[in-house]
Motif scaffolding. Sequence first.
Motif, PDB file in Angstrom:
ATOM      1  N   THR A 190       0.824  -1.203   0.000  1.00 54.48           N
ATOM      2  CA  THR A 190       0.000   0.000   0.000  1.00 54.48           C
ATOM      3  C   THR A 190       0.864   1.261   0.000  1.00 54.48           C
ATOM      4  O   THR A 190       1.705   1.439   0.892  1.00 54.48           O
ATOM      5  N   ILE A 192       1.762   4.827   0.969  1.00 54.37           N
ATOM      6  CA  ILE A 192       1.376   5.785   2.011  1.00 54.37           C
ATOM      7  C   ILE A 192       1.907   7.155   1.600  1.00 54.37           C
ATOM      8  O   ILE A 192       3.114   7.356   1.498  1.00 54.37           O
ATOM      9  N   ASP A 332      -6.546   3.940   0.296  1.00 58.22           N
ATOM     10  CA  ASP A 332      -5.198   4.076   0.851  1.00 58.22           C
ATOM     11  C   ASP A 332      -5.104   5.257   1.812  1.00 58.22           C
ATOM     12  O   ASP A 332      -4.200   5.299   2.658  1.00 58.22           O
ATOM     13  N   HIS A 335      -5.632   3.839   5.127  1.00 53.85           N
ATOM     14  CA  HIS A 335      -4.384   3.232   5.607  1.00 53.85           C
ATOM     15  C   HIS A 335      -3.430   4.313   6.117  1.00 53.85           C
ATOM     16  O   HIS A 335      -2.741   4.129   7.130  1.00 53.85           O
ATOM     17  N   ARG A 336      -3.377   5.434   5.397  1.00 51.27           N
ATOM     18  CA  ARG A 336      -2.481   6.520   5.804  1.00 51.27           C
ATOM     19  C   ARG A 336      -2.877   7.045   7.179  1.00 51.27           C
ATOM     20  O   ARG A 336      -2.007   7.334   8.023  1.00 51.27           O
ATOM     21  N   ARG A 337      -4.180   7.210   7.420  1.00 52.57           N
ATOM     22  CA  ARG A 337      -4.632   7.742   8.699  1.00 52.57           C
ATOM     23  C   ARG A 337      -4.239   6.828   9.859  1.00 52.57           C
ATOM     24  O   ARG A 337      -3.714   7.298  10.878  1.00 52.57           O
ATOM     25  N   THR A 339      -1.875   4.521   9.968  1.00 56.53           N
ATOM     26  CA  THR A 339      -0.428   4.409  10.149  1.00 56.53           C
ATOM     27  C   THR A 339       0.162   5.668  10.770  1.00 56.53           C
ATOM     28  O   THR A 339       1.069   5.585  11.602  1.00 56.53           O
ATOM     29  N   THR A 340      -0.339   6.835  10.403  1.00 56.12           N
ATOM     30  CA  THR A 340       0.185   8.068  11.010  1.00 56.12           C
ATOM     31  C   THR A 340      -0.223   8.152  12.472  1.00 56.12           C
ATOM     32  O   THR A 340       0.563   8.601  13.320  1.00 56.12           O
ATOM     33  N   TYR A 366      -1.790  -3.158  11.051  1.00 60.64           N
ATOM     34  CA  TYR A 366      -1.198  -2.008  10.361  1.00 60.64           C
ATOM     35  C   TYR A 366       0.193  -1.670  10.882  1.00 60.64           C
ATOM     36  O   TYR A 366       0.879  -0.834  10.290  1.00 60.64           O
ATOM     37  N   MET A 369       3.329  -1.412   8.708  1.00 59.80           N
ATOM     38  CA  MET A 369       3.563  -0.236   7.873  1.00 59.80           C
ATOM     39  C   MET A 369       4.267   0.868   8.659  1.00 59.80           C
ATOM     40  O   MET A 369       4.646   1.886   8.094  1.00 59.80           O
TER      41      MET A 369
END
Length: 389
Positions: A190, A192, A332, A335-337, A339-340, A366, A369
Motif C-alpha cells: 500500500t 502511504i 489508501d 491506511h495513511r490515517r 499508520t500516522t 497495520y 507499515m
Amino acid sequence: MPRKRTKSYPGSITKRAATWRVRLCVGGTYHSFTVPGTKVEAQNFATVKHAELSRDHGRAEAGLPAPIRFSALIEDFKTYELPGLSAGAVQSYRSSLGAFKVFFVDKLGDPFVRDIQRGVVKTFIQWRRSIRFGGLTAGTDALAAGVSAHTVARDRRVLHRLFNYAVDKDFLEANPCARVTAPKADKRDTPILSSGELEALLKAAEANPMLSLYILLLAETGVRADSEALQLRWEDVDLATGFLHVKSAPGRRTKSGKSRFIPLTSRLRAALQEHAATFRMAVYDTGRSPFVFHHVITTRSAIAGQQIRSIRRSFENAAATAKVPAGFRRHDLRHRRVTTWLAEGKNVVHVKEALGHADLATTMAYTHMVPEHLRALVEEQLAPLFIAK
C-alpha cells in the motif's frame, strides 16, 4: 423352469423411432422422457433420473423447498441478503454475482443448485483467473484478460457465502466450496502518501469543492470511501463539539454494523465550516440537500441536490494530476490515517474505535507499515558500544 431376468433399471423403456421413451413413477406420479442414443444410455438415464426424482419427492414429503436453479438463488440472495450489507460490500458482491451469472447461467445452462459439485466450483476458479469483465452488472462482455489473484479469492469467498445461504434455506445439503481453495495472492504494498504528496493531491482537487473536502475527510478521519464518507448527512456533523457521527442504519450500514464517533482535526473542522457556509443552506429544485456530498448542478446523469454516489473518476483524475505513486487508491487514505496515528504513538484502542474495526487484531495488523518501533532492536544493541571507559 428358466429364471426370470431382473431389470437393472427402474420404470419402463420403449423404442420410439430413433429415440427411447422412458417412463418413471415416483410417489404415485408418472414422468415421461424422450432419450436419444442407445438402450444402455436410456437405462443409465432412467437410473439417474429416478434417483433424482426420488430425492426431490423425499424433500417434498419432509416439507423442504423444491429444487431451484442457480439464477433463482442469485435473485433470492440479492433480495434478502444484500440489503443487510454495507454499500461498499454490495458493490463488491454485485461484481462477483455478475461473474457467477456468466459462468453458471450463461455457460453451464443454469443448473439446479443441488447438482453443483466441488469439481464445478474448481472449474469456475480456473475459468475466472483468465476472464475479466467490462462492467459490474451481469451480462457484460467478458474479455480474455486475466484478473488478479485478489479478485479470484474475493469471488471464491462470495460464492462460499452464496452456497452457505443456499444451505441455510434448505436448497442445498452441503457447501460445494468447502474444500476448494483460491490461488494465494501476494499482499499489496500500500502506498502511504507523504505530507507533500497529500498536499499535492488536495491542490489538484481544489477546483472541485466536493472532491477537495472528500479527500481531506478521508485523510483526516480514515472513514471508508463509499459506505461511510458519501453517506454523510449534515446531521452527522457536529461542528460545535468537533465530532463526526458515522451512523450504521438501514440503507447506510457500516461494515461492522456499528455506529461510532470520530473527532475532527482543526483543519477538517475549519474546512467543514467553510463547506457548510456555502452548501448547507443552498436551495435546489428539489430543496435543500441533506447530504454533505451532493451534486450542485443538474446534468444528464445527476440532479442538483442529490447524493453523490461515486466520486472515483474525479479522484483518479486528481491523483494523476498530482502524480502520486502508481496504484494509489482512495482506500489508501484510510491506511495513511491509521499508520500516522500509530506512528505518532496514539492509543491503539482509540484508533480501533475511530476506524470502526471489529477487533484490535485488525488495527494491530497495520503496525507492519510503521517500522519506527523496530529501531529499538538496533539501538538497544548499539548502546553499550558508546559507553565511555
